[in-house]
Design an enzyme around this catalytic site. Structure first.
Site, mmCIF file in Angstrom:
data_model
loop_
_atom_site.group_PDB
_atom_site.id
_atom_site.type_symbol
_atom_site.label_atom_id
_atom_site.label_comp_id
_atom_site.label_asym_id
_atom_site.label_seq_id
_atom_site.Cartn_x
_atom_site.Cartn_y
_atom_site.Cartn_z
ATOM 1 N N CYS A 144 -19.664 -6.361 3.819
ATOM 2 C CA CYS A 144 -18.968 -5.148 4.231
ATOM 3 C C CYS A 144 -17.687 -5.069 3.419
ATOM 4 O O CYS A 144 -17.117 -6.106 3.068
ATOM 5 C CB CYS A 144 -18.650 -5.228 5.727
ATOM 6 S SG CYS A 144 -17.660 -3.829 6.321
ATOM 7 N N ARG A 201 -17.783 -2.821 18.302
ATOM 8 C CA ARG A 201 -17.053 -4.072 18.051
ATOM 9 C C ARG A 201 -15.711 -4.094 18.777
ATOM 10 O O ARG A 201 -14.880 -3.201 18.602
ATOM 11 C CB ARG A 201 -16.828 -4.270 16.543
ATOM 12 C CG ARG A 201 -16.126 -5.612 16.247
ATOM 13 C CD ARG A 201 -16.020 -5.923 14.760
ATOM 14 N NE ARG A 201 -17.318 -5.869 14.129
ATOM 15 C CZ ARG A 201 -17.615 -5.068 13.111
ATOM 16 N NH1 ARG A 201 -16.694 -4.280 12.598
ATOM 17 N NH2 ARG A 201 -18.820 -5.060 12.602
ATOM 18 N N CYS A 239 0.829 -1.210 0.000
ATOM 19 C CA CYS A 239 0.000 0.000 0.000
ATOM 20 C C CYS A 239 0.861 1.257 0.000
ATOM 21 O O CYS A 239 1.882 1.333 0.674
ATOM 22 C CB CYS A 239 -0.928 -0.020 1.222
ATOM 23 S SG CYS A 239 -2.067 1.384 1.251
ATOM 24 N N CYS A 294 -19.649 1.837 8.979
ATOM 25 C CA CYS A 294 -18.847 1.169 10.006
ATOM 26 C C CYS A 294 -17.614 2.041 10.185
ATOM 27 O O CYS A 294 -16.796 2.172 9.271
ATOM 28 C CB CYS A 294 -18.462 -0.237 9.550
ATOM 29 S SG CYS A 294 -17.326 -1.062 10.686
ATOM 30 N N CYS A 296 -16.530 -9.328 5.700
ATOM 31 C CA CYS A 296 -15.925 -8.020 5.412
ATOM 32 C C CYS A 296 -14.661 -8.184 4.581
ATOM 33 O O CYS A 296 -13.728 -8.874 4.987
ATOM 34 C CB CYS A 296 -15.607 -7.312 6.731
ATOM 35 S SG CYS A 296 -14.848 -5.706 6.467
ATOM 36 N N CYS A 323 0.398 0.204 10.335
ATOM 37 C CA CYS A 323 -0.092 -0.800 9.381
ATOM 38 C C CYS A 323 0.996 -1.679 8.766
ATOM 39 O O CYS A 323 1.933 -1.184 8.125
ATOM 40 C CB CYS A 323 -0.892 -0.130 8.263
ATOM 41 S SG CYS A 323 -1.674 -1.376 7.195
ATOM 42 N N CYS A 336 0.316 4.916 7.045
ATOM 43 C CA CYS A 336 -0.329 4.683 8.347
ATOM 44 C C CYS A 336 0.656 3.947 9.277
ATOM 45 O O CYS A 336 1.068 2.817 8.975
ATOM 46 C CB CYS A 336 -1.609 3.869 8.159
ATOM 47 S SG CYS A 336 -2.670 4.525 6.836
HETATM 48 N N1 SAM Z 1 -6.698 0.360 3.185
HETATM 49 C C1 SAM Z 1 -7.994 0.730 3.626
HETATM 50 C C2 SAM Z 1 -7.976 1.905 4.566
HETATM 51 O O1 SAM Z 1 -7.000 2.079 5.292
HETATM 52 O O2 SAM Z 1 -8.947 2.634 4.600
HETATM 53 C C3 SAM Z 1 -8.761 -0.406 4.259
HETATM 54 C C4 SAM Z 1 -8.033 -1.441 5.122
HETATM 55 S S1 SAM Z 1 -7.239 -0.828 6.611
HETATM 56 C C5 SAM Z 1 -6.130 -2.140 7.008
HETATM 57 C C6 SAM Z 1 -8.549 -0.866 7.781
HETATM 58 C C7 SAM Z 1 -8.274 -0.461 9.204
HETATM 59 O O3 SAM Z 1 -7.559 -1.477 9.900
HETATM 60 C C8 SAM Z 1 -7.445 0.776 9.464
HETATM 61 O O4 SAM Z 1 -8.154 1.955 9.300
HETATM 62 C C9 SAM Z 1 -7.062 0.587 10.920
HETATM 63 O O5 SAM Z 1 -8.027 1.190 11.766
HETATM 64 C C10 SAM Z 1 -7.072 -0.934 11.102
HETATM 65 N N2 SAM Z 1 -5.718 -1.457 11.382
HETATM 66 C C11 SAM Z 1 -4.721 -1.614 10.477
HETATM 67 N N3 SAM Z 1 -3.608 -2.075 11.068
HETATM 68 C C12 SAM Z 1 -3.888 -2.208 12.383
HETATM 69 C C13 SAM Z 1 -3.132 -2.631 13.526
HETATM 70 N N4 SAM Z 1 -1.856 -2.974 13.413
HETATM 71 N N5 SAM Z 1 -3.738 -2.654 14.721
HETATM 72 C C14 SAM Z 1 -5.041 -2.288 14.839
HETATM 73 N N6 SAM Z 1 -5.799 -1.875 13.805
HETATM 74 C C15 SAM Z 1 -5.240 -1.822 12.597
HETATM 75 C C1 DTB Z 2 -11.210 -2.501 11.619
HETATM 76 O O1 DTB Z 2 -11.556 -1.524 12.280
HETATM 77 N N1 DTB Z 2 -10.335 -3.414 12.010
HETATM 78 C C2 DTB Z 2 -10.128 -4.411 10.986
HETATM 79 C C3 DTB Z 2 -11.166 -4.002 9.913
HETATM 80 N N2 DTB Z 2 -11.693 -2.784 10.419
HETATM 81 C C4 DTB Z 2 -10.785 -3.915 8.514
HETATM 82 C C5 DTB Z 2 -8.732 -4.554 10.549
HETATM 83 C C6 DTB Z 2 -7.756 -4.856 11.663
HETATM 84 C C7 DTB Z 2 -6.408 -5.072 11.053
HETATM 85 C C8 DTB Z 2 -5.378 -5.516 12.051
HETATM 86 C C9 DTB Z 2 -4.051 -5.695 11.435
HETATM 87 C C10 DTB Z 2 -3.986 -6.747 10.364
HETATM 88 O O2 DTB Z 2 -4.465 -7.884 10.551
HETATM 89 O O3 DTB Z 2 -3.373 -6.492 9.306
HETATM 90 FE FE1 SF4 Z 3 -2.824 1.234 3.388
HETATM 91 FE FE2 SF4 Z 3 -2.752 0.082 5.758
HETATM 92 FE FE3 SF4 Z 3 -3.193 2.687 5.595
HETATM 93 FE FE4 SF4 Z 3 -5.094 0.960 4.746
HETATM 94 S S1 SF4 Z 3 -4.356 1.210 6.848
HETATM 95 S S2 SF4 Z 3 -4.379 2.811 3.705
HETATM 96 S S3 SF4 Z 3 -3.794 -0.684 3.969
HETATM 97 S S4 SF4 Z 3 -1.312 1.618 4.969
#
Ligand code: SAM
Ligand code: DTB
Ligand code: SF4
Length: 326
Positions: A137, A269, A62, A197, A106, A69, A66
């Site tokens: 979702c 959740r 990506c 959501c 989802c 992430c 973030c």
């Molecule tokens: N890429 C899209 C976006 O960011 O909008 C959708 C997928 S993104 C992985 C969805 C959500 O997962 C993020 O907004 C964040 O709140 C959550 N998330 C990602 N990595 C995480 C982590 N290490 N611990 C907890 N929540 C996480």
């Molecule tokens: C949300 O709030 N938490 C989920 C879902 N929406 C998409 C994602 C959590 C991701 C945790 C890190 C991972 O597994 O990559």
């Molecule tokens: Fe990309 Fe992760 Fe940010 Fe979603 S949360 S936009 S997958 S870097």
């Protein structure tokens, strides 16, 4: 707002000030839990939980930064990139989720946002997952005008897009999109009559005031989101947040309780981070008003408790899965 031509207090949504939300956080634990449980029982069956299963339909690589992430291309986290899955792989996972008892499926993609050529195959996935009798979702990043409508017309029920944290802390975590971009996407989702959501992550080093700031932002969305995922940061090696000081688990329980009070009709959740939580803390989260979980052994790229372990926990607590035959 006292002018006779203005809406009356009963049809004006309550606006939550950060200080008011912070005052809830500061209550003695028992008083906070009592308020949260009272609210929970006013609007929900306290012994029922909604189960959502996640699938990463496009993983890693990506462009965004973030800080939490594992899927951001710029961090070396060991996540293997995977292009968009074939529809049959998605449908197999959805069937398995349904057989295990989930009611919502989802689909998450590691995109800044979908291009039209990305969206077209996702629309097919939504259509076919919906046809299996599951709620659908998707979380695909920022949406442009018209995309939410296409998703709705394909049968999407919910769109997940998180605010992640308070506006004041946001810039420490993400620089490649701003808070307003997120609010704009949420507007588009709501404008298409999709269920929203929207939640965030705690344990990223934010202050309690900033946690309250996130919850106030969520509570002041009008209408409030139907579903509010509260994630505990999963610390992933290689991400900038990998060594963040761990948050006290009881502060996480407080966050759930406060969310329940101010987002009284939303599903709250208990989301990422459950694998690292004791059963006792999870039980307190349910007592605090959490009534939805991610169910299935994987979140997107990181682990989640095994289905059998979750079934045992829910059984022990006398909590039924929503929609399950009993
Ligand atoms: N890429 C899209 C976006 O960011 O909008 C959708 C997928 S993104 C992985 C969805 C959500 O997962 C993020 O907004 C964040 O709140 C959550 N998330 C990602 N990595 C995480 C982590 N290490 N611990 C907890 N929540 C996480
Ligand atoms: C949300 O709030 N938490 C989920 C879902 N929406 C998409 C994602 C959590 C991701 C945790 C890190 C991972 O597994 O990559
Ligand atoms: Fe990309 Fe992760 Fe940010 Fe979603 S949360 S936009 S997958 S870097």
């Amino acid at each position: 707002m006292n002018d006779m031509t203005q809406p009356t207090a009963t049809d004006t949504p309550q606006t939550w000030r950060v200080a008011e939300v912070e005052a809830l956080f500061a209550l003695p634990f028992s008083d906070l839990m009592f308020q949260a449980q009272t609210m929970h029982r006013t609007h929900f069956d306290p012994n029922s939980v909604q189960l959502s299963t996640l699938l990463s339909i496009k993983t890693g690589g990506c462009s965004e930064d973030c800080g939490y992430c594992p899927q951001a291309a710029r961090y070396d986290t060991g996540v293997e990139n995977q292009g968009l899955l074939e529809i049959n792989a998605v449908l197999d996972a959805a069937r398995a989720a349904k057989a295990a008892g989930a009611t919502r499926f989802c689909m998450g993609a590691a995109w800044r946002g979908p291009k039209q050529r990305d969206l077209d195959p996702v629309l097919d996935m939504v259509r076919e997952v919906k046809a299996l009798g599951l709620e659908t979702c998707a979380t695909l990043g920022m949406l442009k005008d018209g995309q939410a409508e296409q998703l709705r017309d394909a049968g999407l029920d919910y769109y997940n897009h998180n605010l992640d944290t308070s506006p004041e802390f946001y810039g420490e975590i993400i620089t490649t999109r701003d808070y307003q971009d997120r609010l704009d996407t949420l507007e588009r989702v709501r404008g298409a009559d999709l269920h929203v959501c929207c939640g965030g992550i705690v344990g990223m080093g934010e202050s309690r005031t900033q946690r309250a700031g996130l919850i106030a932002q969520l509570a002041n969305l009008d209408p409030q989101p139907e579903s509010v995922p509260i994630n505990m940061l999963v610390q992933v090696e290689g991400t900038p947040l990998q060594d963040t000081a761990a948050m006290d688990p009881l502060e996480f329980v407080r966050t759930i309780a406060v969310a329940r009070i101010v987002l009284s009709k939303s599903y709250v959740r208990l989301s990422a981070g459950r694998q690292e939580m004791s059963e006792a803390i999870q039980a307190l989260c349910f007592l605090a008003g959490a009534n939805s979980i991610f169910y299935g052994e994987k979140l997107l790229t990181t682990g989640n408790p095994d289905v059998s372990r979750d079934r045992d926990l829910l059984d022990k607590l006398g909590i039924r899965a929503q929609g399950a035959a009993h």
